[in-house]
Structure formats: structure tokens, C-alpha cells
Design a protein around this motif. Structure first.
Motif, PDB file in Angstrom:
ATOM      1  N   PRO A   1       0.853  -1.204   0.000  1.00 36.30           N
ATOM      2  CA  PRO A   1       0.000   0.000   0.000  1.00 36.30           C
ATOM      3  C   PRO A   1       0.882   1.246   0.000  1.00 36.30           C
ATOM      4  O   PRO A   1       1.488   1.584   1.033  1.00 36.30           O
ATOM      5  N   HIS A   2       0.996   1.891  -1.142  1.00 35.73           N
ATOM      6  CA  HIS A   2       1.986   2.932  -1.360  1.00 35.73           C
ATOM      7  C   HIS A   2       1.880   4.063  -0.339  1.00 35.73           C
ATOM      8  O   HIS A   2       2.852   4.446   0.305  1.00 35.73           O
ATOM      9  N   LEU A   3       0.672   4.619  -0.194  1.00 30.28           N
ATOM     10  CA  LEU A   3       0.490   5.784   0.669  1.00 30.28           C
ATOM     11  C   LEU A   3       0.810   5.457   2.121  1.00 30.28           C
ATOM     12  O   LEU A   3       1.456   6.247   2.823  1.00 30.28           O
ATOM     13  N   LEU A   4       0.369   4.299   2.586  1.00 27.66           N
ATOM     14  CA  LEU A   4       0.638   3.927   3.973  1.00 27.66           C
ATOM     15  C   LEU A   4       2.132   3.762   4.226  1.00 27.66           C
ATOM     16  O   LEU A   4       2.642   4.150   5.290  1.00 27.66           O
ATOM     17  N   LEU A   5       2.843   3.204   3.261  1.00 33.13           N
ATOM     18  CA  LEU A   5       4.286   3.052   3.407  1.00 33.13           C
ATOM     19  C   LEU A   5       4.972   4.405   3.490  1.00 33.13           C
ATOM     20  O   LEU A   5       5.853   4.628   4.319  1.00 33.13           O
ATOM     21  N   VAL A   6       4.556   5.315   2.602  1.00 34.29           N
ATOM     22  CA  VAL A   6       5.170   6.646   2.589  1.00 34.29           C
ATOM     23  C   VAL A   6       4.897   7.357   3.902  1.00 34.29           C
ATOM     24  O   VAL A   6       5.797   7.980   4.493  1.00 34.29           O
ATOM     25  N   LEU A   7       3.671   7.273   4.388  1.00 35.49           N
ATOM     26  CA  LEU A   7       3.315   7.946   5.635  1.00 35.49           C
ATOM     27  C   LEU A   7       4.088   7.383   6.822  1.00 35.49           C
ATOM     28  O   LEU A   7       4.452   8.122   7.745  1.00 35.49           O
ATOM     29  N   SER A   8       4.357   6.087   6.812  1.00 34.40           N
ATOM     30  CA  SER A   8       5.057   5.474   7.943  1.00 34.40           C
ATOM     31  C   SER A   8       6.568   5.637   7.860  1.00 34.40           C
ATOM     32  O   SER A   8       7.236   5.772   8.893  1.00 34.40           O
TER      33      SER A   8
END
Length: 342
Positions: free
Chosen positions: A171-178
Motif C-alpha cells: 500500500p503505497h500511501l501507507l508506506l510513505v506515511l510510515s
């Protein structure tokens, strides 16, 4: 035979077959770029989007000059009573200079009273720098890894393909946010961890690193057919190294695919940066960012009493992303090998 003679012989043998095998050869005396530009010129939408993209880029590049002409800057605050009280007290009229005026071309932001035009201009710099540099990172990784997977095949192809599948499954967005806060904390401990460099560098690295897999898969599919062409076999017969074949014979023949992907990835990264900054993980105040400005309008409920503060960065973000998307569509159509050549 020397390396120079080998390369010369490979290029001499490769040119005729390459012209027949590649979907983007010379057509009517025009190069690939010339043919694509001719098609773009015939479309009003493509020309309009191209003009808007150029205007936005010039706006970002010339931000210091434009802000100096306006006589403002993106950091000076104005927290006088007419700026704060008229917003914090219900029923009081809004000061006139909150909106566009001769002194403040796009008005000022509520609360701190900083000039909106200056912050929009410098915010364009931040958004475009992050989007362009992260696109470069993704394109370089995707092109090289995709070409290597398709050219070598076997175990190399299997390993790179499984890595592609792994990246595409995340999940691209979740990875970036974390991962962004973690990378920012690591960068702050280095000599480079000063000023606004940390959030910009972290977003470039993370967006670029997690954006290469799709392009690599497309390039791999193209290379699987290109590696069987006669000019590649001729290069091998003349003793050219794998590196020479990949960088001089194969990658130039997937340039059209790479260019189309790059033009489509730039608006995606602009939107991603705005979303991450809006969520409070990316670029933070006082560094100007369109996403951070949208976050400030929402967090302080300014969109209720001063919708202009929300509308200005939102307008620039929508227009920029729309122009890049339309230009990407035009480039894709112009480089379509099935389209009739003009």
C-alpha cells in the motif's frame, strides 16, 4: 579489434535493423521527438496544457524575482489586531487586504498574515522539485532494472520480477506515511539535516524508491522482444559487452515508453507530495507547500471564515496536475506506434 572499433561496428550493423524493429524510427525525415512534437502541435488541448506546464515551471523558477517585484516574502508575518481579531471574533468584517490587492497580489493568509502570492510561488518550487527529482529516481531505477530483467532473463529476471511484485503489492500511501518520519529523523542526524532539506530529500527518496516497479515491468516486457532483434544479435556477435548493448542498443529503443511514463508520473508525485504534506508528514511550516497550506486552512477552520485561503492553493494544485495529465495523454498519443504518421 579494439573497443572503439567494436562499438563502431555494432552501431553500423545495428542502424538498418533498428529502424525496422522500433516503433519510433524516423518518419518522413523526422525523428521520434520531431514526429511527436508535430502531432502535439496539431492538438489545441495538448498545446494549451504544454503552455500551462511551461508557465507553471517558469512561475516556480522565477519565484524569487516575482516575489521581489511584489515587494513581499513568504515568511514575514503580520499578527496585528486587525489580522487576528477580525477572524477570531464572529461577526466582524474581514479586512479588505485579506483578498487580492496592489500590496498583496493574492491577499494574505489568516492568522499569521503572510503573503499568499509569495507562499504560492515558493510552494510551486517545492512541489515541482520533489515531483521532478522523485520522477528521475523512479525512471532511472525502473529503466535499468526493467532492462536488466528483460535482457538477462533466467534467475536475474526472476529475482527482479519478484521484487517488482513485492513493491506493487505494498500500500503505497501507507508506506510513505510510515517511512517518511523515520527517514526524516535519520537525515537530521547527518550534516545535511538542516533547514527545509530534510523533508524535501526524504520525500524525493521515498516517492522515487517506491515508484519504479510499474515502469520496470513495462520496460521488461518491451526488452523481451527487443533482445531478439537482429541488431542486438549483431552486437553480441561483434563482442560488445552487456553494458554496451543495454545502454546503447536496448534502452534507447524503450525511450518512448519511458518518456510517456515520466510525464504521467510527475502529476502523480505532485499529488502525492500535496497529500503527504496535507496529512502533516511531509513539508512542514514555515516552508511553503501547497499541501501544507491546504492543511493550515483545514486545521484552523479558516475555510469557513476565509474560503479564499483554501481556494488559492487548491486552484494552483488542480490546474498544475490537470495540465501535466493532459500533456502526458498527448505525449502518449503522439508516441503511439499505431497512430498514422503525419
Amino acid at each position: 579489434m579494439t573497443d572503439l572499433q567494436t562499438d563502431h561496428a555494432v552501431q553500423h550493423r545495428a542502424t538498418p535493423a533498428q529502424a525496422d524493429a522500433v516503433p519510433a524510427p524516423l518518419a518522413g525525415g523526422r525523428s521520434l521527438i520531431g514526429t511527436a512534437w508535430l502531432r502535439i502541435r496539431r492538438s489545441r488541448i495538448a498545446l494549451a496544457s504544454f503552455a500551462v506546464v511551461i508557465a507553471i515551471m517558469l512561475f516556480a523558477i522565477l519565484a524569487p524575482v516575482l516575489v521581489a517585484i511584489a515587494g513581499t516574502d513568504p515568511f514575514t508575518t503580520n499578527t496585528g489586531p486587525d489580522v487576528l481579531d477580525n477572524f477570531m471574533t464572529p461577526g466582524l468584517p474581514l479586512p479588505g487586504y485579506m483578498y487580492p490587492s496592489a500590496e498583496h497580489w493574492l491577499g494574505i493568509e489568516p492568522g499569521l498574515g503572510r503573503d499568499l502570492f509569495a507562499r504560492i510561488a515558493y510552494g510551486a518550487q517545492v512541489s515541482l522539485v520533489i515531483a521532478l527529482l522523485s520522477t528521475v529516481v523512479s525512471v532511472v531505477l525502473g529503466t535499468i532494472l526493467g532492462a536488466a530483467a528483460g535482457y538477462f532473463g533466467g534467475r536475474t529476471d526472476m529475482i527482479i520480477s519478484r521484487i517488482m511484485d513485492l513493491f506493487l503489492a505494498f500500500p503505497h500511501l501507507l508506506l510513505v506515511l510510515s517511512l517518511t518520519p523515520i527517514l526524516q529523523s535519520r537525515l537530521r542526524d547527518t550534516p545535511l539535516g538542516s533547514g527545509s532539506f530534510v523533508p524535501i530529500a526524504s520525500l524525493v527518496l521515498i516517492l522515487g524508491f517506491f515508484g519504479w516497479a510499474y515502469l520496470a515491468r513495462v520496460v521488461r516486457g518491451q526488452v523481451l522482444s527487443i533482445r531478439e532483434q537482429e541488431y542486438v544479435e549483431a552486437a553480441k556477435a561483434y563482442g560488445a559487452s552487456h553494458r554496451t548493448i543495454i545502454f546503447k542498443q536496448i534502452i534507447p529503443n524503450v525511450a518512448g515508453v519511458v518518456l510517456v511514463y515520466a510525464t504521467m508520473l510527475i502529476p502523480t508525485n505532485i499529488t502525492a507530495e500535496a497529500a503527504i504534506s496535507f496529512l502533516g508528514v511531509g513539508v512542514k511550516d514555515p516552508t511553503p507547500s501547497w499541501g501544507q497550506m491546504l492543511n493550515a486552512a483545514q486545521a484552523g477552520n479558516w475555510y469557513l471564515s476565509d474560503p479564499w485561503f483554501l481556494a488559492v492553493p487548491g486552484f494552483f494544485l488542480v490546474i498544475t496536475v490537470l495540465a501535466f495529465n493532459l500533456l502526458g495523454d498527448a505525449v502518449r498519443d503522439a508516441l503511439d506506434p499505431k497512430a498514422s504518421r503525419g
